[in-house]
Design an enzyme around this catalytic site. Structure first.
Site, mmCIF file in Angstrom:
data_model
loop_
_atom_site.group_PDB
_atom_site.id
_atom_site.type_symbol
_atom_site.label_atom_id
_atom_site.label_comp_id
_atom_site.label_asym_id
_atom_site.label_seq_id
_atom_site.Cartn_x
_atom_site.Cartn_y
_atom_site.Cartn_z
ATOM 1 N N ARG A 46 0.858 -1.195 0.000
ATOM 2 C CA ARG A 46 0.000 0.000 0.000
ATOM 3 C C ARG A 46 0.892 1.241 0.000
ATOM 4 O O ARG A 46 0.645 2.210 -0.703
ATOM 5 C CB ARG A 46 -0.962 0.010 1.195
ATOM 6 C CG ARG A 46 -1.690 1.339 1.326
ATOM 7 C CD ARG A 46 -2.934 1.350 2.225
ATOM 8 N NE ARG A 46 -2.917 0.434 3.326
ATOM 9 C CZ ARG A 46 -2.182 0.576 4.443
ATOM 10 N NH1 ARG A 46 -1.383 1.615 4.584
ATOM 11 N NH2 ARG A 46 -2.249 -0.324 5.403
ATOM 12 N N TYR A 98 -15.933 17.132 -15.788
ATOM 13 C CA TYR A 98 -16.386 15.737 -15.780
ATOM 14 C C TYR A 98 -17.428 15.554 -14.664
ATOM 15 O O TYR A 98 -17.213 15.995 -13.529
ATOM 16 C CB TYR A 98 -15.181 14.811 -15.581
ATOM 17 C CG TYR A 98 -15.588 13.386 -15.291
ATOM 18 C CD1 TYR A 98 -16.387 12.675 -16.189
ATOM 19 C CD2 TYR A 98 -15.202 12.747 -14.124
ATOM 20 C CE1 TYR A 98 -16.785 11.379 -15.925
ATOM 21 C CE2 TYR A 98 -15.585 11.445 -13.851
ATOM 22 C CZ TYR A 98 -16.391 10.769 -14.752
ATOM 23 O OH TYR A 98 -16.788 9.503 -14.481
ATOM 24 N N ASP A 170 -6.700 19.328 -13.988
ATOM 25 C CA ASP A 170 -7.025 18.004 -14.529
ATOM 26 C C ASP A 170 -6.545 18.013 -15.983
ATOM 27 O O ASP A 170 -7.129 18.686 -16.831
ATOM 28 C CB ASP A 170 -8.538 17.778 -14.420
ATOM 29 C CG ASP A 170 -8.958 16.396 -14.896
ATOM 30 O OD1 ASP A 170 -8.242 15.805 -15.723
ATOM 31 O OD2 ASP A 170 -10.029 15.923 -14.460
ATOM 32 N N LYS A 195 -7.535 7.048 -19.245
ATOM 33 C CA LYS A 195 -7.806 7.572 -20.579
ATOM 34 C C LYS A 195 -6.549 7.492 -21.460
ATOM 35 O O LYS A 195 -6.081 6.409 -21.736
ATOM 36 C CB LYS A 195 -8.351 8.993 -20.441
ATOM 37 C CG LYS A 195 -9.514 9.100 -19.417
ATOM 38 C CD LYS A 195 -10.700 8.315 -19.858
ATOM 39 C CE LYS A 195 -11.875 8.159 -18.901
ATOM 40 N NZ LYS A 195 -11.898 8.633 -17.574
HETATM 41 C C1 LIG Z 1 -11.606 14.784 -17.231
HETATM 42 C C2 LIG Z 1 -11.796 13.627 -16.276
HETATM 43 N N1 LIG Z 1 -11.346 13.722 -15.025
HETATM 44 C C3 LIG Z 1 -11.508 12.706 -14.139
HETATM 45 C C4 LIG Z 1 -12.145 11.535 -14.481
HETATM 46 C C5 LIG Z 1 -12.317 10.440 -13.462
HETATM 47 O O1 LIG Z 1 -11.402 9.408 -13.688
HETATM 48 P P1 LIG Z 1 -11.686 7.850 -13.405
HETATM 49 O O2 LIG Z 1 -12.861 7.459 -14.245
HETATM 50 O O3 LIG Z 1 -10.401 7.206 -13.800
HETATM 51 O O4 LIG Z 1 -11.981 7.741 -11.944
HETATM 52 C C6 LIG Z 1 -12.618 11.395 -15.794
HETATM 53 C C7 LIG Z 1 -13.322 10.156 -16.199
HETATM 54 O O5 LIG Z 1 -13.996 10.109 -17.202
HETATM 55 C C8 LIG Z 1 -12.447 12.463 -16.705
HETATM 56 O O6 LIG Z 1 -12.894 12.391 -17.978
#
Ligand SMILES: Cc1ncc(COP(=O)(O)O)c(C=O)c1O
Length: 381
Positions: A46, A98, A170, A195
């Site tokens: 961990r 998101y 992000d 992604k």
């Molecule tokens: C721009 C963005 N940030 C964060 C996330 C969240 O990531 P995760 O689905 O890996 O938890 C996503 C998921 O689609 C995303 O598109």
């Protein structure tokens, strides 16, 4: 090292025991100690695992950062950042983001006494007045999901520095191939590594990269204390993904541009959202802070009907209707009912996420096949 070399070699060394070129998948939870506290740098997986360490170093390298942290999902990475805050603290966040990020902010951390302001951050004058002595964090997603708004990271970082606020970006849509937020003054870069970084739609993972040792220590403490880490197999897969990030992204950008232009010139299409268009409201900022415009494209048909949006996504054959983005295969989605369903309708419609909106994650197939697929589906409406 330049970027393309870093995606392959950044932070990496051959395995010291065998010379293996890729780090082994250290599928272990624990490590032998010769005497209590005497070990070879690893105690419990961990806290740290050599395969995850290799990935974390690779992530730091490509983001031009010093410290990388990998998590079990993008949301686990966001959760870790939010745990830097205390009840009473305030956050100013992009309003077009998101849906899952919105959900963890508004539906989880609001319950712990943290206040979130959701505003369009592309225009600084609209949100600067919200800063007060309780504000601790600015949360920026750029390009935004799914409206492709562009936020000027350098400008936001100047304001963050003036008010001693943390700035987290992000960088999921752009990836460090296109944009390096730490170089533009951000304190934290966050990724849904699920992604483009992973790139093959086979792993769910999150990542953070920072430069400050003090901030890194706090985040490593939370990563270990709260435990939302990723396993060694997933670490291996994303590390493998990083090694082709630059070649994949190059093709995503080429195909994204071709699809955006095809849609823009199509008689049945009303609006196409893609930062590469000269008439995109923040095209100049995109040109300055990104090296290209990416493979994400959203659009609305002239009919503006949800039933037409459904007909299109149901009839696409090369594009798969699915959540997520950033894999080698093209995906399409209906944000209002899928990725952004957790945002109240009135709120999402204010930002342009209308029921007729379709989002495309343009993959790296032959673009002629992708265009033919869209053309066939559009004939049905
Ligand atoms: C721009 C963005 N940030 C964060 C996330 C969240 O990531 P995760 O689905 O890996 O938890 C996503 C998921 O689609 C995303 O598109």
């Amino acid at each position: 090292m330049k970027f393309n070399t870093k995606t392959i070699h950044g932070g990496q060394e051959h395995d010291p025991t065998t010379g293996s070129v890729m780090p082994p998948i250290y599928q272990t939870s624990t490590y032998a100690q010769s005497s209590p506290g005497k070990h070879k740098g690893y105690e419990y997986s961990r806290t740290a695992n050599p395969t995850r360490t290799a990935l974390e170093k690779g992530l730091a390298s490509i983001e031009n950062g010093t410290y990388g942290l990998a998590f079990g999902s993008g949301l686990a990475a966001i959760d870790c950042v939010l745990k830097l805050l205390k009840p009473g603290d305030e956050v100013i966040s992009t309003n077009d983001l998101y849906g899952g990020s919105y959900r963890i902010f508004a539906k989880v951390f609001e319950n712990y006494g943290i206040k979130f302001h959701f505003v369009g951050m592309a225009d600084v004058s609209k949100w600067k007045a919200l800063i007060n002595e309780k504000t601790k964090l600015l949360w920026v997603e750029t390009p935004t999901n799914p409206m492709m708004n562009i936020i000027d990271i350098e400008k936001v970082s100047e304001i963050a520095k003036q008010h001693e606020l943390l700035l987290a970006v992000d960088n999921t849509f752009a990836t460090p191939y296109l944009q390096r937020p730490l170089d533009l003054g951000a304190d934290i870069v966050m990724h849904s590594a699920t992604k483009y970084l992973g790139g093959h739609s086979d792993v769910v993972m999150g990542a953070l990269v920072v430069n400050s040792k003090e901030l890194a220590d706090k985040l490593y403490f939370l990563q270990n204390a709260c435990g939302a880490i990723c396993g060694p197999m997933d670490s291996f897969l994303v590390l493998r993904g990083l090694k082709t990030l630059h070649v994949r992204m190059q093709r995503h950008c080429e195909n994204g541009a071709a699809i955006a232009n095809f849609l823009k010139n199509h008689s049945k299409i009303d609006k196409v959202y893609w930062p590469g268009f000269e008439d995109h409201p923040n095209h100049e900022v995109a040109k300055a802070q990104m090296d290209n415009f990416g493979g994400m494209v959203s659009f609305v048909t002239k009919s503006d009907k949800m039933s037409d949006a459904f007909k299109i996504v149901e009839n696409l054959k090369v594009f798969t209707l699915a959540e997520s983005l950033g894999g080698v295969e093209s995906l399409c989605g209906h944000p209002a009912s899928m990725t952004h369903a957790s945002i109240p309708k009135e709120q999402r419609e204010k930002t342009g996420v209308v029921d007729a909106l379709i989002r495309l994650s343009v993959g790296i197939e032959d673009v002629e096949d992708l265009i033919a697929d869209l053309d066939t589906a559009l004939k049905l409406i």
